[in-house]
Design a protein around this motif. Structure first.
Motif, PDB file in Angstrom:
ATOM      1  N   ALA A  65       0.832  -1.203   0.000  1.00 35.85           N
ATOM      2  CA  ALA A  65       0.000   0.000   0.000  1.00 35.85           C
ATOM      3  C   ALA A  65       0.868   1.255   0.000  1.00 35.85           C
ATOM      4  O   ALA A  65       0.596   2.217  -0.720  1.00 35.85           O
ATOM      5  CB  ALA A  65      -0.932  -0.006   1.216  1.00 35.85           C
ATOM      6  N   ARG A  66       1.950   1.257   0.807  1.00 38.44           N
ATOM      7  CA  ARG A  66       2.854   2.418   0.843  1.00 38.44           C
ATOM      8  C   ARG A  66       3.543   2.630  -0.500  1.00 38.44           C
ATOM      9  O   ARG A  66       3.643   3.753  -0.997  1.00 38.44           O
ATOM     10  CB  ARG A  66       3.888   2.254   1.956  1.00 38.44           C
ATOM     11  N   SER A  67       3.998   1.555  -1.149  1.00 39.71           N
ATOM     12  CA  SER A  67       4.677   1.709  -2.441  1.00 39.71           C
ATOM     13  C   SER A  67       3.695   2.196  -3.504  1.00 39.71           C
ATOM     14  O   SER A  67       4.050   3.000  -4.370  1.00 39.71           O
ATOM     15  CB  SER A  67       5.349   0.413  -2.876  1.00 39.71           C
ATOM     16  N   PHE A  68       2.454   1.751  -3.438  1.00 38.35           N
ATOM     17  CA  PHE A  68       1.447   2.235  -4.367  1.00 38.35           C
ATOM     18  C   PHE A  68       1.208   3.731  -4.165  1.00 38.35           C
ATOM     19  O   PHE A  68       1.141   4.498  -5.119  1.00 38.35           O
ATOM     20  CB  PHE A  68       0.128   1.468  -4.170  1.00 38.35           C
ATOM     21  N   ALA A  69       1.101   4.151  -2.902  1.00 36.34           N
ATOM     22  CA  ALA A  69       0.858   5.559  -2.597  1.00 36.34           C
ATOM     23  C   ALA A  69       2.030   6.425  -3.043  1.00 36.34           C
ATOM     24  O   ALA A  69       1.839   7.525  -3.558  1.00 36.34           O
ATOM     25  CB  ALA A  69       0.606   5.738  -1.099  1.00 36.34           C
ATOM     26  N   GLN A  70       3.259   5.951  -2.864  1.00 41.98           N
ATOM     27  CA  GLN A  70       4.436   6.722  -3.255  1.00 41.98           C
ATOM     28  C   GLN A  70       4.554   6.840  -4.767  1.00 41.98           C
ATOM     29  O   GLN A  70       5.096   7.814  -5.275  1.00 41.98           O
ATOM     30  CB  GLN A  70       5.705   6.103  -2.663  1.00 41.98           C
ATOM     31  N   LEU A 112       0.067  10.522  -3.644  1.00 36.79           N
ATOM     32  CA  LEU A 112      -0.654  10.279  -2.396  1.00 36.79           C
ATOM     33  C   LEU A 112       0.285  10.409  -1.211  1.00 36.79           C
ATOM     34  O   LEU A 112       1.451  10.053  -1.299  1.00 36.79           O
ATOM     35  CB  LEU A 112      -1.271   8.882  -2.413  1.00 36.79           C
ATOM     36  N   ALA A 113      -0.240  10.906  -0.121  1.00 42.38           N
ATOM     37  CA  ALA A 113       0.557  11.050   1.093  1.00 42.38           C
ATOM     38  C   ALA A 113      -0.046  10.175   2.188  1.00 42.38           C
ATOM     39  O   ALA A 113      -1.262  10.068   2.305  1.00 42.38           O
ATOM     40  CB  ALA A 113       0.582  12.509   1.543  1.00 42.38           C
ATOM     41  N   GLU A 114       0.814   9.571   2.987  1.00 43.50           N
ATOM     42  CA  GLU A 114       0.346   8.729   4.082  1.00 43.50           C
ATOM     43  C   GLU A 114      -0.204   9.616   5.191  1.00 43.50           C
ATOM     44  O   GLU A 114       0.357  10.671   5.508  1.00 43.50           O
ATOM     45  CB  GLU A 114       1.513   7.896   4.628  1.00 43.50           C
ATOM     46  N   GLN A 115      -1.326   9.205   5.754  1.00 44.70           N
ATOM     47  CA  GLN A 115      -1.884   9.922   6.892  1.00 44.70           C
ATOM     48  C   GLN A 115      -2.603   8.931   7.783  1.00 44.70           C
ATOM     49  O   GLN A 115      -3.058   7.892   7.334  1.00 44.70           O
ATOM     50  CB  GLN A 115      -2.832  11.038   6.447  1.00 44.70           C
TER      51      GLN A 115
END
Length: 160
Positions: A142-147, A151-154
């Motif tokens: 999920a983090r690699s997809f967001a990066q 998209l920013a993690e929150q």
């Protein structure tokens, strides 16, 4: 020219003001306004015949049992063959878009909850739960997809 405009308006308006009829799918309240906490005008029985006067969001303004009020959209079953905007010709729909900028078409989706009997008879289904788990993404994925996207993690706190 004025005659053509009058003819076109008569053609496109045909059926636009015709009321829809139907029945109440299940017993429920007839509300004074289109809100769940509005005053109840009457309690209507299941299969009560009604005439739809207007629509607003998830509500329909109806006349039933000699009274006018609002019922939930999902509680109404429209009569087969009831006049509706969907029955307009393609030419009428095109004119509506040209004149108003809107097709007059709206889509709404609703989800009904479970009734007491369904809840009482509910049983776990481990096979389906395992299938559901197979669709879950790992935290790293999920983090690699967001990066990869903007998209920013929150972190969102749970509602209490």
């Amino acid at each position: 020219m004025k005659r053509w405009i009058a003819v076109l308006l008569a053609v496109f308006a045909g059926g636009a003001w015709a009321a829809e009829s139907g029945v109440l799918a299940k017993a429920g309240p007839l509300k004074q306004e289109p809100f769940a906490d509005a005053a109840t005008v009457a309690e209507l029985p299941a299969a009560a015949p009604l005439e739809v006067l207007a629509r607003q969001g998830a509500w329909m303004k109806v006349t039933a049992s000699g009274q006018t009020g609002w019922v939930r959209l999902l509680s109404v079953r429209l009569a087969v063959g009831a006049p509706a905007r969907a029955a307009e010709s393609g030419l009428a729909k095109a004119a509506n878009v040209a004149l108003s900028g809107s097709s007059g078409t709206a889509v709404a989706t609703g989800v009904r909850g479970l009734d007491r009997e369904q809840i009482a008879n509910a049983a776990p289904n481990p096979v389906e739960a395992a299938r559901l788990e197979a669709y879950a993404a790992s935290g790293d994925r999920a983090r690699s997809f967001a990066q990869a996207g903007p998209l920013a993690e929150q972190t969102v706190p749970y509602l209490q």
